[in-house]
Motif scaffolding. Structure first.
Motif, mmCIF file in Angstrom:
data_model
loop_
_atom_site.group_PDB
_atom_site.id
_atom_site.type_symbol
_atom_site.label_atom_id
_atom_site.label_comp_id
_atom_site.label_asym_id
_atom_site.label_seq_id
_atom_site.Cartn_x
_atom_site.Cartn_y
_atom_site.Cartn_z
ATOM 1 N N GLU A 33 18.117 -26.482 29.116
ATOM 2 C CA GLU A 33 16.656 -26.459 29.251
ATOM 3 C C GLU A 33 16.243 -26.144 30.695
ATOM 4 O O GLU A 33 15.385 -25.270 30.955
ATOM 5 C CB GLU A 33 16.058 -27.782 28.809
ATOM 6 N N LEU A 34 16.908 -26.842 31.623
ATOM 7 C CA LEU A 34 16.529 -26.607 33.025
ATOM 8 C C LEU A 34 16.995 -25.220 33.504
ATOM 9 O O LEU A 34 16.303 -24.564 34.301
ATOM 10 C CB LEU A 34 17.141 -27.703 33.907
ATOM 11 N N HIS B 57 14.491 -22.729 32.448
ATOM 12 C CA HIS B 57 13.309 -22.760 33.303
ATOM 13 C C HIS B 57 13.579 -22.051 34.621
ATOM 14 O O HIS B 57 12.758 -21.208 35.078
ATOM 15 C CB HIS B 57 12.899 -24.218 33.577
ATOM 16 N N TYR C 120 9.327 -32.190 33.266
ATOM 17 C CA TYR C 120 10.356 -32.459 32.255
ATOM 18 C C TYR C 120 10.517 -33.951 31.912
ATOM 19 O O TYR C 120 10.661 -34.293 30.732
ATOM 20 C CB TYR C 120 11.686 -31.838 32.675
ATOM 21 N N GLY D 74 9.372 -25.383 28.202
ATOM 22 C CA GLY D 74 9.097 -26.043 29.464
ATOM 23 C C GLY D 74 8.484 -25.147 30.518
ATOM 24 O O GLY D 74 7.469 -25.515 31.149
#
Lengths: 114, 443
Positions: free
Chosen positions: B33-34, B37, A48, A25
């Motif tokens: 996931e975040l 990031h 996202y 990402g």
């Protein structure tokens, strides 16, 4: 940029980035936002929802890789294009080409007339 | 607060796990996931600014609200599952409602069918009752007949007794009914089973007989026309020539006459005879016996199967001048000799009967009928064919006795030899049998 144009365009840009190779990402966001030279003025987080939507549409496939210990031992989610994604990207490229040609033709003719 | 904690704050635990997966796993994937990031972005900003707070502000500025993003990702992930569950729930509800509706409709249909069935049953029963009523009229017969005097268009007769008797076509039990004509001279019978019946009546010594067929429903029969007969009494003189051999047996002679109206008195109708008996005493005196029967059949012990006649001699009323009803024809039908076998029989009025009878002398039925000869209830002990032939010729040769008012009537009977010989023979035979029986039994 108009949000209605942005929605379909971001998805096409994501597919285009992943067509070059698997990515995650943060990297995808950096590539898209960097190569668009800030044109889209997007929040990185807004990519996202598009990534997950493409995944649910089976255009992308995700897998997890343990990140380097130097990065805290986190998990990282990678995305890759599926065959269906590749076909969709091809279709979107052709559609975009026709759209751009059409828009350019109109704008060019109108410019001449004006 | 770390990035992970900040992202987690935006994700509340899901009450409904996603289909085919673990909601907690989805939640953890989003956070990881975040977080990855934001950590990457934080390192980038730190390299550029060196100030953690400024770097954090820059990260958030470029990324947006992590809680909102995480929440949206969670909602998007759950939406399909939730929608699927909702669709499934709604489908189940719709199916349940449909099932309940079908059950209710089926129940209502059953109730409706039950009501219809009951209504149909009631109608069928009603139709059955109507059918039975119709069937009853179809399987029963009624008959009406009127009685007139002298002619079909003559005066009707009230209070006249008329009867029917006979069998149904399907050979049921014999049925007999008697009714009296009403004021209009008509009489009705029924309901009776359709069949063949004898319509009959009797008055003034005349019998009426007619065979009628009664069909289902109402039957209007041809009227009965009764003859106008003036049955006035007329004296009749009887003379009997008794053979000597019978005279010795102290025998009674009984003559049966068929009495029919004179033809000129009959307007219409199949009239039949009525029997009149004339009893001759051993001394030759005569007595007319009407409906009173003075003879009784008796079985004598020791003479098995040989019936005797008991004559109620105390009721005999012999007169010098018997009287018969006029306007009738008297024809000899049969002749009997009553002889006692023993003196005690004579005292008790018990007699052996030897009878010669002509059948159907009236000619309405069996015209070819002949003469029968009986001794008691047995056949004679001698061959009877010759006696039958001679006897029939004798009966046929006898003139009828026409009794007419206002004129003298006389009838003379000579006992023929064939009957006298036969009777004398039978009496002697049974006297001998009885004598032997008495000797054997010691009585």
């Amino acid at each position: 940029m108009d949000s209605r144009l942005l929605s379909g365009t971001v998805e096409m840009l994501i597919l285009e980035v992943l067509a070059r190779g698997d990515s995650y990402g943060y990297q995808i966001a950096q590539t898209v936002l960097g190569e668009s030279a800030g044109y889209f003025q997007l929040k990185e987080g807004s990519l996202y929802p598009a990534l997950h939507r493409l995944q649910r549409q089976k255009l992308l496939k995700a897998y997890w890789i343990e990140a380097d210990t130097s990065e805290g031992g986190r998990r990282r989610k990678y995305y890759k294009l599926t065959p269906k994604g590749k076909a969709a990207l091809k279709s979107k490229r052709e559609e975009w080409a026709r759209f751009a040609a059409g828009v350019s033709g109109v704008l060019g003719q109108g410019h001449v007339v004006a | 607060m770390s990035w992970r904690e900040e992202i987690s704050a935006g994700l509340q635990p899901s009450p409904m796990p996603p289909e085919g997966g673990d909601a907690a796993q989805v939640r953890r994937d989003i956070i990881d996931e975040l977080t990855d990031h934001l950590e990457c972005a934080m390192r980038r900003e730190l390299r550029m600014t060196g100030d953690e707070k400024a770097a954090r502000r820059a990260v958030l500025k470029r990324f947006g609200d992590p809680k909102r993003i995480a929440c949206r990702l969670w909602f998007d992930a759950m939406k399909e599952s939730i929608m699927s569950q909702r669709i499934s729930l709604i489908t189940n509800i719709v199916l349940a409602v449909a099932c309940i509706t079908v059950c209710i409709v089926a129940l209502l249909a059953i109730q409706r069918n039950s009501q219809l069935t009951e209504a149909m049953l009631a109608k069928v029963e009603a139709m059955g009752a109507e059918g039975q009523t119709s069937a009853a009229s179809a399987i029963w017969a009624e008959a009406t007949v009127s009685v007139h005097k002298g002619a079909v268009d003559g005066e009707t007769i009230e209070g006249f007794e008329v009867g029917i008797s006979g069998h149904a076509f399907n050979a049921g039990e014999p049925k007999g009914l008697h009714e009296f004509t009403d004021a209009s001279g008509a009489v009705s019978f029924g309901p009776v089973r359709p069949g063949e019946y004898l319509l009959y009546s009797e008055s003034q010594g005349v019998r009426f007989r007619r065979t009628v067929l009664l069909y289902p429903g109402r039957n209007e029969l041809d009227p009965i026309v009764w003859p106008v007969i003036e049955a006035k009494p007329a004296p009749v003189s009887f003379e009997l020539a008794m053979p000597e051999n019978l005279r010795q047996d102290a025998a009674y002679i009984v003559c049966w006459f068929n009495r029919t109206p004179h033809k000129h008195d009959l307007a219409a109708g199949p009239w039949r005879w009525k029997t009149v008996k004339v009893i001759f005493a051993p001394d030759g005196r005569a007595m007319i016996v009407g409906d009173d029967d003075l003879l009784f059949t008796e079985q004598i012990e020791g003479l098995v199967g040989l019936l005797f006649q008991t004559l109620a001699e105390d009721k005999l009323r012999f007169v010098d001048e018997p009287v018969l009803d006029a306007s009738f024809t008297y024809r000899l039908k049969s002749i009997s000799m009553l002889a006692p076998l023993t003196p005690s029989d004579a005292e008790r009025g018990r007699y052996l009967e030897v009878r010669a009878a002509m059948h159907d002398r009236d000619g309405f039925t069996r015209p070819d009928a002949g003469l029968s000869i009986r001794v008691g209830e047995r056949s004679p002990s001698v061959g009877i064919s010759l006696f039958q032939r001679i006897g029939k010729a004798w009966f046929d040769s006898l003139p009828d006795l026409e009794v007419t008012h206002g004129s003298d009537s006389a009838w003379r009977l000579e006992i023929p030899d064939w009957f006298a010989d036969l009777a004398s023979h039978e009496v002697r035979k049974y006297k001998d049998d009885l004598q032997r029986y008495s000797e054997q039994s010691g009585t």
